[in-house]
Design a protein around this motif. Structure first.
Motif, PDB file in Angstrom:
ATOM      1  N   MET A 164      40.381  41.051  46.365  1.00 35.47           N
ATOM      2  CA  MET A 164      41.475  41.212  47.340  1.00 35.47           C
ATOM      3  C   MET A 164      41.089  42.298  48.348  1.00 35.47           C
ATOM      4  SD  MET A 164      45.528  41.874  46.629  1.00 35.47           S
ATOM      5  CE  MET A 164      45.772  40.202  46.069  1.00 35.47           C
ATOM      6  N   ALA A 165      41.507  42.112  49.583  1.00 35.88           N
ATOM      7  CA  ALA A 165      41.164  43.055  50.646  1.00 35.88           C
ATOM      8  C   ALA A 165      41.794  44.415  50.406  1.00 35.88           C
ATOM      9  CB  ALA A 165      41.622  42.498  51.991  1.00 35.88           C
ATOM     10  N   THR A 166      41.145  45.435  50.940  1.00 34.16           N
ATOM     11  CA  THR A 166      41.695  46.791  50.899  1.00 34.16           C
ATOM     12  C   THR A 166      42.080  47.183  52.320  1.00 34.16           C
ATOM     13  OG1 THR A 166      39.496  47.749  51.132  1.00 34.16           O
ATOM     14  CG2 THR A 166      40.338  47.438  48.883  1.00 34.16           C
ATOM     15  N   LYS A 171      57.959  58.040  56.487  1.00 36.59           N
ATOM     16  CA  LYS A 171      56.859  57.319  57.126  1.00 36.59           C
ATOM     17  C   LYS A 171      55.666  57.140  56.201  1.00 36.59           C
ATOM     18  CE  LYS A 171      57.593  55.813  61.320  1.00 36.59           C
ATOM     19  NZ  LYS A 171      57.345  54.391  61.669  1.00 36.59           N
ATOM     20  N   ASP A 172      55.252  58.238  55.555  1.00 37.94           N
ATOM     21  CA  ASP A 172      54.082  58.141  54.690  1.00 37.94           C
ATOM     22  C   ASP A 172      54.327  57.166  53.541  1.00 37.94           C
ATOM     23  OD1 ASP A 172      52.667  59.891  56.251  1.00 37.94           O
ATOM     24  OD2 ASP A 172      53.119  61.659  55.029  1.00 37.94           O
ATOM     25  N   ASP A 173      55.553  57.184  53.014  1.00 38.88           N
ATOM     26  CA  ASP A 173      55.888  56.268  51.921  1.00 38.88           C
ATOM     27  C   ASP A 173      55.879  54.818  52.395  1.00 38.88           C
ATOM     28  OD1 ASP A 173      56.147  58.468  50.346  1.00 38.88           O
ATOM     29  OD2 ASP A 173      58.342  58.421  50.227  1.00 38.88           O
ATOM     30  N   GLN A 174      56.344  54.595  53.635  1.00 38.87           N
ATOM     31  CA  GLN A 174      56.344  53.243  54.178  1.00 38.87           C
ATOM     32  C   GLN A 174      54.946  52.638  54.135  1.00 38.87           C
ATOM     33  OE1 GLN A 174      57.970  52.872  58.115  1.00 38.87           O
ATOM     34  NE2 GLN A 174      59.837  54.026  57.642  1.00 38.87           N
ATOM     35  N   TYR A 175      53.971  53.396  54.606  1.00 40.70           N
ATOM     36  CA  TYR A 175      52.612  52.863  54.703  1.00 40.70           C
ATOM     37  C   TYR A 175      51.938  52.771  53.335  1.00 40.70           C
ATOM     38  CZ  TYR A 175      53.021  52.904  59.717  1.00 40.70           C
ATOM     39  OH  TYR A 175      53.422  52.618  61.003  1.00 40.70           O
ATOM     40  N   GLN A 176      52.263  53.691  52.435  1.00 41.59           N
ATOM     41  CA  GLN A 176      51.695  53.608  51.101  1.00 41.59           C
ATOM     42  C   GLN A 176      52.229  52.383  50.357  1.00 41.59           C
ATOM     43  OE1 GLN A 176      49.209  55.705  49.633  1.00 41.59           O
ATOM     44  NE2 GLN A 176      49.246  53.848  48.358  1.00 41.59           N
ATOM     45  N   VAL A 177      53.527  52.152  50.495  1.00 41.70           N
ATOM     46  CA  VAL A 177      54.136  50.978  49.857  1.00 41.70           C
ATOM     47  C   VAL A 177      53.569  49.701  50.459  1.00 41.70           C
ATOM     48  CG1 VAL A 177      56.287  49.679  49.637  1.00 41.70           C
ATOM     49  CG2 VAL A 177      56.265  52.122  49.135  1.00 41.70           C
ATOM     50  N   ALA A 178      53.427  49.672  51.795  1.00 41.71           N
ATOM     51  CA  ALA A 178      52.860  48.492  52.453  1.00 41.71           C
ATOM     52  C   ALA A 178      51.433  48.244  51.980  1.00 41.71           C
ATOM     53  CB  ALA A 178      52.902  48.669  53.964  1.00 41.71           C
ATOM     54  N   LYS A 179      50.659  49.317  51.846  1.00 35.40           N
ATOM     55  CA  LYS A 179      49.281  49.199  51.370  1.00 35.40           C
ATOM     56  C   LYS A 179      49.249  48.626  49.949  1.00 35.40           C
ATOM     57  CE  LYS A 179      45.046  52.018  50.971  1.00 35.40           C
ATOM     58  NZ  LYS A 179      44.566  51.523  49.681  1.00 35.40           N
ATOM     59  N   ASN A 180      50.150  49.118  49.111  1.00 30.12           N
ATOM     60  CA  ASN A 180      50.219  48.615  47.734  1.00 30.12           C
ATOM     61  C   ASN A 180      50.540  47.119  47.716  1.00 30.12           C
ATOM     62  OD1 ASN A 180      49.687  51.179  46.833  1.00 30.12           O
ATOM     63  ND2 ASN A 180      51.753  51.591  46.085  1.00 30.12           N
ATOM     64  N   ALA A 181      51.510  46.727  48.547  1.00 30.37           N
ATOM     65  CA  ALA A 181      51.897  45.312  48.596  1.00 30.37           C
ATOM     66  C   ALA A 181      50.733  44.447  49.067  1.00 30.37           C
ATOM     67  CB  ALA A 181      53.099  45.130  49.514  1.00 30.37           C
ATOM     68  N   LEU A 182      50.032  44.908  50.092  1.00 31.01           N
ATOM     69  CA  LEU A 182      48.918  44.138  50.640  1.00 31.01           C
ATOM     70  C   LEU A 182      47.752  44.021  49.653  1.00 31.01           C
ATOM     71  CD1 LEU A 182      48.999  45.707  54.213  1.00 31.01           C
ATOM     72  CD2 LEU A 182      49.404  43.284  53.688  1.00 31.01           C
ATOM     73  N   GLU A 183      47.613  45.019  48.809  1.00 32.44           N
ATOM     74  CA  GLU A 183      46.504  45.028  47.855  1.00 32.44           C
ATOM     75  C   GLU A 183      46.907  44.518  46.476  1.00 32.44           C
ATOM     76  OE1 GLU A 183      45.027  49.025  47.973  1.00 32.44           O
ATOM     77  OE2 GLU A 183      44.134  48.787  49.965  1.00 32.44           O
ATOM     78  N   GLY A 184      48.146  43.971  46.382  1.00 33.05           N
ATOM     79  CA  GLY A 184      48.579  43.377  45.124  1.00 33.05           C
ATOM     80  C   GLY A 184      48.966  44.374  44.067  1.00 33.05           C
TER      81      GLY A 184
END
Length: 213
Positions: free
Chosen positions: A1-3, A38-51
């Motif tokens: 899966m992409a990072t 803001k920082d949490d938004q992007y961390q959560v989005a990153k987690n979702a994108l990376e499964g």
């Protein structure tokens, strides 16, 4: 899966809406990001994108492409009150008749019809209940952001009722019962009163084959 790189996500997707839409396109996961750090938004989005695991309070059922301000509200369907404790037990019902082509109580002269269930009890009491149907109708008008005329909201024409007394055990009728009896026993009602006020003894008598049983 992409990072994914958080700094790159911040640069490419500077708003919560854009970020949520990007995640939804890639994963079909709808995120509730607006108003979150803001920082949490992007961390959560990153987690979702990376499964990876996403906190439950960031998950929503709302499609990020849908503008809630443009949604047309719909009134809730009313809940009917529970069956009255003053009515006889359901087990004491001795006859049922369902009429599907009765005049609509809100517009009796129209072509609209309702379904009414009738029950007769062993005490002679007869009840009725309007079962529906519900009809969704548009209320008011407004102009949406696309310049289209749309309803302000949707509501329901709801003729349903709780089970109510039509005829008492002593043979007298309630106010609404008198009108229903007059209609159901007349030509317009196709004489269905005989089907509502059916005698179980008479039915049984017609089917007796052994008079000594």
């Amino acid at each position: 899966m992409a990072t994914y790189d958080i700094d790159a996500l911040k640069s490419d997707l500077p708003t919560a809406k854009e970020l949520a839409q990007f995640v939804y396109d890639r994963t079909q996961i709808a995120l509730d990001l607006v108003g979150k750090p803001k920082d949490d938004q992007y961390q959560v989005a990153k987690n979702a994108l990376e499964g990876k695991k996403v906190p439950a309070d960031y998950i929503t059922n709302d499609n990020p492409y849908v503008d809630k301000r443009e949604l047309i509200p719909v009134d809730e369907i009313k809940k009917l009150p529970p069956r009255s404790e003053d009515l006889p037990p359901i087990e004491s019902r001795v006859n049922f008749f369902g009429a599907t082509n009765m005049p609509h109580p809100f517009d009796p002269q129209s072509d609209k019809k309702v379904q009414i269930n009738f029950w007769k009890y062993d005490s002679g009491l007869i009840t009725f209940q309007i079962m529906g149907p519900l009809e969704q109708v548009a209320i008011g008008e407004r102009i949406n952001k696309f310049g289209q005329t749309v309803p302000e909201k949707y509501s329901y024409i709801d003729p349903r009722t709780e089970e109510s007394v039509l005829r008492r055990p002593d043979g007298t009728f309630t106010e609404k019962g008198r009108g229903l009896y007059a209609f159901c026993s007349g030509e317009k009602g196709a004489g269905i009163w005989s089907m509502i006020d059916k005698s179980t003894m008479a039915i049984a008598a017609k089917n007796i084959t052994n008079p000594w049983a």
